[in-house]
Design a protein around this motif. Structure first.
Motif, PDB file in Angstrom:
ATOM      1  N   ASN A 126       0.836  -1.188   0.000  1.00  0.00           N
ATOM      2  CA  ASN A 126       0.000   0.000   0.000  1.00  0.00           C
ATOM      3  C   ASN A 126       0.883   1.255   0.000  1.00  0.00           C
ATOM      4  O   ASN A 126       1.775   1.379   0.808  1.00  0.00           O
TER       5      ASN A 126
ATOM      6  N   ASN B  80      -0.439   4.348   0.311  1.00  0.00           N
ATOM      7  CA  ASN B  80      -1.102   5.417   1.063  1.00  0.00           C
ATOM      8  C   ASN B  80      -0.825   5.341   2.556  1.00  0.00           C
ATOM      9  O   ASN B  80      -1.289   6.175   3.305  1.00  0.00           O
TER      10      ASN B  80
ATOM     11  N   THR C  83      -4.779   0.019  -0.045  1.00  0.00           N
ATOM     12  CA  THR C  83      -5.267   0.203  -1.413  1.00  0.00           C
ATOM     13  C   THR C  83      -5.312  -1.106  -2.182  1.00  0.00           C
ATOM     14  O   THR C  83      -6.263  -1.355  -2.937  1.00  0.00           O
TER      15      THR C  83
ATOM     16  N   ASN D 211      -8.674  -2.653  -3.820  1.00  0.00           N
ATOM     17  CA  ASN D 211      -8.791  -2.980  -5.245  1.00  0.00           C
ATOM     18  C   ASN D 211      -9.239  -4.422  -5.443  1.00  0.00           C
ATOM     19  O   ASN D 211     -10.064  -4.710  -6.312  1.00  0.00           O
TER      20      ASN D 211
END
Length: 149
Positions: free
Chosen positions: A21, A23, A96, A100
């Motif tokens: 990830n 983020n 993330t 997804n």
């Protein structure tokens, strides 16, 4: 052609990634730790690091006997994968990669559900296939009603 574990093959390239990830600075789990939906479904756990085999137990393979049973198995395994990822995302909402993967499972589930209900009838009371007269919920054979088979 049996494709009830098709989703494990379908996701193999995504599940093999090690991208983390971007983020979040925490080292969140990547999707490489997931089983495919079929394998996770028969083992009862989508996450490889959380599955602990009991002694020499091997999960029995699920073998649908008809096209309809195969379609229902496909729905069930994708719904199971979505539920597992939902629980994960409750704890790690900024991952993330898992988000997804969840979105991909949700889109696949919605497509499979629509295909199933159009072919075999509604399996949920809020199905758009029930917008007919006579009321479609009672028109189709129930799974336990073998008289119509």
């Amino acid at each position: 052609m049996n494709n009830y574990n098709y989703f494990d093959v379908f996701n193999e390239t995504f599940l093999g990634t090690t991208a983390q990830n971007t983020n979040n600075n925490n080292n969140n789990m990547s999707t490489s730790i997931l089983y495919g939906p079929y394998e996770g479904f028969i083992k009862g756990n989508l996450f490889r690091n959380l599955y602990q085999q009991y002694k020499n137990y091997q999960p029995a393979p699920l073998t649908p006997r008809s096209e309809q049973e195969e379609a229902l198995l496909n729905l069930n395994q994708i719904q199971f994968a979505m539920h597992e990822l939902n629980l994960y995302l409750d704890n790690f909402p900024n991952d993330t990669n898992m988000m997804n993967q969840f979105a991909m499972f949700r889109n696949t589930y919605n497509r499979l559900l629509s295909d199933y209900e159009n072919k075999y009838g509604a399996i949920t009371i809020n199905s758009p296939t029930l917008n007919t007269v006579p009321f479609g919920w009672v028109e189709k054979a129930w799974p336990w009603d073998r008289r119509s088979m």
